[in-house]
Every structure is written in C-alpha cells, then in structure tokens.
Scaffold this motif. Structure first.
Motif, PDB file in Angstrom:
ATOM      1  N   LEU A 145       0.809  -1.220   0.000  1.00 51.16           N
ATOM      2  CA  LEU A 145       0.000   0.000   0.000  1.00 51.16           C
ATOM      3  C   LEU A 145       0.841   1.269   0.000  1.00 51.16           C
ATOM      4  CD1 LEU A 145      -2.892  -0.928   2.475  1.00 51.16           C
ATOM      5  CD2 LEU A 145      -2.854  -1.080  -0.009  1.00 51.16           C
ATOM      6  N   HIS A 146       2.105   1.161   0.425  1.00 54.02           N
ATOM      7  CA  HIS A 146       2.916   2.369   0.580  1.00 54.02           C
ATOM      8  C   HIS A 146       4.070   2.488  -0.408  1.00 54.02           C
ATOM      9  CE1 HIS A 146       0.724   2.281   4.382  1.00 54.02           C
ATOM     10  NE2 HIS A 146       0.916   3.583   4.425  1.00 54.02           N
ATOM     11  N   GLY A 147       4.145   1.584  -1.348  1.00 54.76           N
ATOM     12  CA  GLY A 147       5.163   1.735  -2.396  1.00 54.76           C
ATOM     13  C   GLY A 147       6.553   1.263  -2.007  1.00 54.76           C
ATOM     14  N   LEU A 148       6.610   0.338  -1.050  1.00 47.91           N
ATOM     15  CA  LEU A 148       7.906  -0.281  -0.736  1.00 47.91           C
ATOM     16  C   LEU A 148       8.079  -1.443  -1.719  1.00 47.91           C
ATOM     17  CD1 LEU A 148      10.421  -0.733   0.947  1.00 47.91           C
ATOM     18  CD2 LEU A 148       9.032  -1.690   2.768  1.00 47.91           C
ATOM     19  N   LEU A 149       8.378  -1.090  -2.969  1.00 49.05           N
ATOM     20  CA  LEU A 149       8.216  -2.048  -4.056  1.00 49.05           C
ATOM     21  C   LEU A 149       9.407  -2.084  -5.007  1.00 49.05           C
ATOM     22  CD1 LEU A 149       4.562  -0.963  -4.914  1.00 49.05           C
ATOM     23  CD2 LEU A 149       5.206  -3.106  -3.797  1.00 49.05           C
ATOM     24  N   VAL A 150       9.573  -3.209  -5.634  1.00 46.93           N
ATOM     25  CA  VAL A 150      10.540  -3.353  -6.730  1.00 46.93           C
ATOM     26  C   VAL A 150       9.857  -4.136  -7.854  1.00 46.93           C
ATOM     27  CG1 VAL A 150      12.618  -3.291  -5.277  1.00 46.93           C
ATOM     28  CG2 VAL A 150      11.502  -5.486  -5.731  1.00 46.93           C
ATOM     29  N   GLY A 163       4.004  -5.997 -12.707  1.00 47.82           N
ATOM     30  CA  GLY A 163       4.880  -6.984 -12.059  1.00 47.82           C
ATOM     31  C   GLY A 163       5.577  -6.439 -10.829  1.00 47.82           C
ATOM     32  N   LEU A 164       4.804  -5.908  -9.888  1.00 48.03           N
ATOM     33  CA  LEU A 164       5.430  -5.367  -8.684  1.00 48.03           C
ATOM     34  C   LEU A 164       5.500  -6.420  -7.587  1.00 48.03           C
ATOM     35  CD1 LEU A 164       2.962  -3.129  -9.714  1.00 48.03           C
ATOM     36  CD2 LEU A 164       4.522  -1.730  -8.435  1.00 48.03           C
ATOM     37  N   VAL A 165       6.552  -6.331  -6.808  1.00 44.59           N
ATOM     38  CA  VAL A 165       6.658  -7.199  -5.633  1.00 44.59           C
ATOM     39  C   VAL A 165       7.252  -6.340  -4.511  1.00 44.59           C
ATOM     40  CG1 VAL A 165       8.958  -8.068  -6.299  1.00 44.59           C
ATOM     41  CG2 VAL A 165       7.513  -9.445  -4.799  1.00 44.59           C
ATOM     42  N   HIS A 166       6.947  -6.685  -3.277  1.00 41.99           N
ATOM     43  CA  HIS A 166       7.509  -5.894  -2.173  1.00 41.99           C
ATOM     44  C   HIS A 166       9.036  -5.991  -2.191  1.00 41.99           C
ATOM     45  CE1 HIS A 166       8.967  -9.123   0.541  1.00 41.99           C
ATOM     46  NE2 HIS A 166       8.094  -9.845  -0.123  1.00 41.99           N
ATOM     47  N   ALA A 167       9.709  -4.905  -1.783  1.00 43.12           N
ATOM     48  CA  ALA A 167      11.170  -4.965  -1.679  1.00 43.12           C
ATOM     49  C   ALA A 167      11.525  -5.915  -0.541  1.00 43.12           C
ATOM     50  CB  ALA A 167      11.718  -3.571  -1.390  1.00 43.12           C
ATOM     51  N   PRO A 168      12.624  -6.669  -0.671  1.00 43.34           N
ATOM     52  CA  PRO A 168      12.999  -7.559   0.425  1.00 43.34           C
ATOM     53  C   PRO A 168      13.290  -6.750   1.690  1.00 43.34           C
ATOM     54  CG  PRO A 168      14.733  -7.471  -1.259  1.00 43.34           C
ATOM     55  CD  PRO A 168      13.555  -6.737  -1.802  1.00 43.34           C
ATOM     56  N   PHE A 169      12.751  -7.182   2.822  1.00 45.77           N
ATOM     57  CA  PHE A 169      12.957  -6.415   4.053  1.00 45.77           C
ATOM     58  C   PHE A 169      13.188  -7.322   5.254  1.00 45.77           C
ATOM     59  CE2 PHE A 169       8.321  -6.916   3.508  1.00 45.77           C
ATOM     60  CZ  PHE A 169       7.972  -7.509   4.725  1.00 45.77           C
ATOM     61  N   ALA A 170      13.804  -6.729   6.271  1.00 49.01           N
ATOM     62  CA  ALA A 170      13.908  -7.409   7.561  1.00 49.01           C
ATOM     63  C   ALA A 170      12.643  -7.064   8.331  1.00 49.01           C
ATOM     64  CB  ALA A 170      15.135  -6.919   8.319  1.00 49.01           C
ATOM     65  N   LEU A 171      12.106  -8.031   9.041  1.00 48.72           N
ATOM     66  CA  LEU A 171      10.825  -7.797   9.713  1.00 48.72           C
ATOM     67  C   LEU A 171      10.950  -6.757  10.818  1.00 48.72           C
ATOM     68  CD1 LEU A 171       7.864  -8.619   9.855  1.00 48.72           C
ATOM     69  CD2 LEU A 171       8.510 -10.363  11.534  1.00 48.72           C
ATOM     70  N   LEU A 172      12.072  -6.784  11.528  1.00 53.54           N
ATOM     71  CA  LEU A 172      12.246  -5.865  12.656  1.00 53.54           C
ATOM     72  C   LEU A 172      13.561  -5.111  12.512  1.00 53.54           C
ATOM     73  CD1 LEU A 172      11.059  -8.280  15.483  1.00 53.54           C
ATOM     74  CD2 LEU A 172       9.795  -6.307  14.563  1.00 53.54           C
ATOM     75  N   PRO A 173      13.619  -3.876  13.057  1.00 52.93           N
ATOM     76  CA  PRO A 173      14.850  -3.089  12.916  1.00 52.93           C
ATOM     77  C   PRO A 173      16.015  -3.729  13.655  1.00 52.93           C
ATOM     78  CG  PRO A 173      13.328  -2.047  14.461  1.00 52.93           C
ATOM     79  CD  PRO A 173      12.576  -3.175  13.825  1.00 52.93           C
TER      80      PRO A 173
END
Ligand code: ADP
Ligand code: MG
Ligand code: MG
Length: 483
Positions: free
Chosen positions: A36-41, A56-66
C-alpha cells in the motif's frame, strides 16, 4: 540454510509457538503495508517489470524488525558524512592526484581507463564545474571484536535506496507502534529517515542554482531497472514538493537525442537540462557500445550540473579509497586535524598489491581479507580460497592484473538472528548488517549551499553470504533500532 517458517516443524514450547504466531501476523501486516505504501521493486518473474511501471510489482525484500545499533556509533557515522562530502570535493579538484593514483589501474582495467580518458579530456580543456552536487553514501560495518565503526566504501555515484530506505523505517515504526508492546520494542528508538526528502531538497537546490525555471532534471537510468520505484520516489518528491520536472533517459537515448548548444547548454527533446543525475553509468554493463561513452562525454562537456561529475565519480573508486588511507594523504586535502582524525579512525586496513608481503599475508590468511576491483553494484569482490588462488596465480605470472584490485581488511560484524522476507517468503537466519549514511553536498563556486548527513540505509544479509547488495539479491532492506 534458510529456515522457512511455513515449513518449519512444530515449535516445541508454547512460548515459541506464540512467537511464531506473532511473526506470521507481523509479516502479513508488513506485506500489506509495503504494497500500500510503495515499498516495491519490479518482480524478476515478470519480464516487463523493469520497464513498465505498475507492472509486475513485488515488495522490496525487508527485515521484519529493525536492527539494534549503538547510538554512539550511529552519531559517529552521521558526523562523518559532511567531512567525507568535503573530502570528495577537494579530491575532485586535484586532477593530477586522481590520474596518478589510478595510472596503474588504468593499464589493466578498461572501464576505469575509459572514465580516466573523459577526465583527461576535461583537464585538457580546463573544464570547471562551478556548481557541484554530491549525493554520496558512506557504508559501514561495526567490527564485533574491537567495537569500532569501519568504513566499507564511499559511493559517489548512484547511491541507491534513498526512497525505499525511508519506507522501511516507516514500516518498522508502524509495526512497533502496533505490536511493540508484545515485543518489548519502542518505535521511538527507530530514528526518522528523511533520505528521500533530503536528496530531493539537494537536487532541487542545485536545480535552483542553475537558475533556469524551465530546465529539467534528467535521471540517467538503465533500460531495465527493477529498482525504479526507489528512483520514482525521488522524482515524485521533486515534482510535488519543489515543482521541478524530471525526465528519464538511458545513455543510448542521450546519445541519440542529446545535443549541446555552443555555450555548452545540454538539450534533450527540446528541453534544457539543468542537472544530470546518474542512476546508471557506474558499471561497464551500462556501456555496451561506443554510443553510451559518447553520451557520458557529451554530458561531461555540457554546462549542466552533473551528479556526479567524472571527477566525483573517480574520487569514489576503491583505489582512491585505498590511496586516501595511506599516511599523510588526507593531510593534502583537509586542514582540520580533528576531521582528519575522525576519518582515519573509521578506515579499515587497505593495501595496494604492489608489495609481495601484502600478497603473502593474504594468501596465508585469506579469511581475513577481501580483494576488491574498481567496480560498483555488489557481487564483484573476491573472498577466501578464490582470492588465494587468484593471488597465487597472478603472483606466479607477475601479472599486472593486481593493479586493478585493492586488498581490504575483512570486517566481521556481530551476528544476530534475523527474520528476512523476500518475495513473500520468510527466512530466519543469522545475519549481519551494514549501515549506510547518505550525505548531500552542494556548492556554487565558493559558497557551500549544503553539506550534511541526509538519512540512512540499513542492509542486512545472512552471515554466510560474502556480498551485500539488495538489488544484487544478497541483502534485505532494514532500519536501525538505537540502543
Ligand atoms: P560495491 O561497490 O560493489 O557495493 P562494496 O565494497 O560495498 O562494493 O562490497 C560489496 C559488499 O561486500 C559489501 O556490501 C559488504 O557486504 C561486503 N564487503 C565489502 N568489503 C568488506 C569488508 N572489508 N569486510 C567485510 N565485508 C565486506
Ligand atoms: Mg559501491
Ligand atoms: Mg557497497
């Protein structure tokens, strides 16, 4: 090695199972938030995802917690940014230093050689860049043994993720605001990340210094760019906040459609270009033919502001990083003793490979070093047994190849368990992190308009992986939890 939670065995204690339940819930929420917020690649699976936005958007790879990070080291890294900014500017003005430091590399590395040729041409015509814009990112790891902050590299071209890194910080704050109590984490410990606004501000202020209200900022991009949303976040901010228009062009397009007026004005599609912002051009792959080199030269010859100029680009090469770490070299560029001491304190061991003792040491303990070519974008370094083999071979052959590389002390950051999400799949593994601090520098002749740190990028990767790029597929985006 990776442990996919979906497939993991039933946890053996109820505490574990509660934790896993929270993790599942958090990941679900994080995936929704990212979408929803454009954290996308762009998604590799979709062929058009690198060229057509919205496809063909997918969420950017992220760590769940800081990731926990000591506040004092965080402050140290932020304080270093304006000093590195100034250093790059000073080094860029010393054409002779750049040419001489890279002269041996030039003989064996065609890419560096081509960049140096453009630089030589600019020296010959005594080209001056009055307005200089640097958007750098200095990357660090925290050495687990000495607890010292060590610089990995300084990026002066195409420093990526100012857009997406801000979003990961927001994502983490959102998760902690809602679930922090369960996790014993406080969202206030995640520092605000304003990288995209500060980069946009620096670009807009440079554009303003150029002083032509109708001129545009040109983003130089790769034809296919799955990280386009990071770049679009910047263009959108420029347009919405500053009313500055941007265009996107590949080097091939610039070659085909760009021209210079007699006074050096760069024109493309009948528009004046105030500023050329490179998000391509840092790797040999971006120059498949002479056309792209033509385009780079055309831009350099023009009166447009270049971010970076050829000399800023060269000042950020690994060879220059190594030269600057030699005794008494920083003193050539900076007067302030405290600043010099601060920079030196974060330098890791760096060596050129002219010295056979250096090679012998690396061959004896390959695990303690990294062999680095003059390349950007991740995936280029040589480690461990591969490094040993190649060094022995080059030494045996008396090969000049050695001049294309530098040797660096390997940093070992603390390893901690992390939950990483890529393509909607959870991976739990031991991980290490690398902190990047963005810096923005703008000057017009003698007036320094901007010189500051400007947000951060935390990247986390499984500890068994050598390389670290997010786009290259090694790392995930993360944020910082100050302790
Ligand atoms: P690039 O310009 O390709 O990003 P880097 O110098 O950042 O080159 O190296 C790529 C990655 O390799 C880094 O992100 C980091 O994960 C790893 N790396 C580089 N230098 C070191 C080092 N001295 N110690 C440990 N890891 C390193
Ligand atoms: Mg780099
Ligand atoms: Mg890097």
């Amino acid at each position: 090695m990776d442990d996919e939670i979906h497939n993991s065995e039933t946890p053996n204690s109820s505490c574990d199972s509660i934790l896993q339940e929270i993790v599942q819930k958090l990941v679900y929420e994080a995936l929704v938030w990212s979408s929803l917020h454009g954290l996308l690649v762009g998604d590799k699976q979709d062929q058009r995802s690198g060229e057509v936005p919205g496809v063909g958007l997918v969420h950017a790879p992220f760590a769940l917690l800081p990731k926990s990070f000591p506040r004092s080291h965080w402050q140290q890294a932020c304080e270093l940014a304006p000093i590195f900014n100034e250093l790059v500017d000073r080094v860029s003005l010393d054409g002779k230093f750049l040419q001489e430091s890279l002269s041996r590399t030039k003989k064996v590395d065609t890419f560096t050689s081509r960049l140096l040729d453009i630089h030589s041409k600019m020296l010959e015509i005594n080209k001056k860049e009055d307005i200089r814009l640097g958007l750098h990112r200095s990357d660090y790891m925290l050495d687990s043994q000495t607890k010292d902050l060590r610089q990995i590299e300084l990026n002066t071209i195409s420093s990526s993720f100012p857009g997406l890194s801000c979003l990961v910080g927001k994502l983490h704050k959102y998760l902690l605001n809602h679930y922090g109590n369960h996790l014993g984490l406080d969202s206030a410990q995640v520092p605000e990340n304003t990288a995209v606004f500060q980069y946009a501000e620096a670009l807009a202020r440079a554009w303003k210094e150029f002083n032509n209200g109708r001129a545009v900022i040109m983003f130089v991009v790769q034809k296919e760019e799955r990280n386009m949303y990071d770049q679009h976040w910047l263009s959108l901010t420029l347009k919405e906040k500053y009313g500055v228009m941007t265009i996107r062009k590949t080097l091939a397009e610039i070659n085909a459609d760009g021209r210079l007026l007699e006074d050096g004005t760069l024109i493309i599609d009948d528009q004046v270009v105030a500023l050329v912002y490179f998000r391509a051009g840092y790797t040999p792959n971006d120059y498949p033919s002479e056309s792209e080199w033509h385009a780079r030269l055309l831009v350099e010859q023009s009166s447009a502001i270049k971010c970076p100029s050829i000399s800023y680009h060269l000042a950020g090469t690994k060879k220059i990083q190594q030269e600057l770490a030699r005794d008494n070299v920083l003193e050539r560029f900076l007067e302030n003793k405290d600043d010099i001491a601060k920079l030196r304190k974060c330098f890791a061991g760096l060596w050129n490979l002219d010295n056979s003792n250096v090679i012998d040491n690396a061959v004896e303990r390959p695990d303690l070093f990294v062999l680095k070519p003059q390349r950007e974008g991740g995936g280029n370094n040589i480690y461990g047994e591969d490094m040993k083999e190649v060094l022995l071979k080059w030494k045996r052959e008396g090969s000049d190849e050695l001049s294309a590389y530098i040797l660096m002390q390997r940093i070992f950051p603390a390893v901690s368990p992390s939950i990483m999400v890529r393509n909607g799949v959870i991976h739990q593994d031991n991980a290490i992190s690398e902190l990047g601090i963005y810096g923005a520098y703008l000057r017009n002749k003698d007036k320094v308009v901007l010189n500051d740190h400007s947000g951060y990028l935390m990247r986390t990767k499984v500890s068994s992986s050598n390389e670290g790029g997010v786009a290259a597929g090694f790392a995930v985006l993360d944020s910082v939890y100050l302790t």
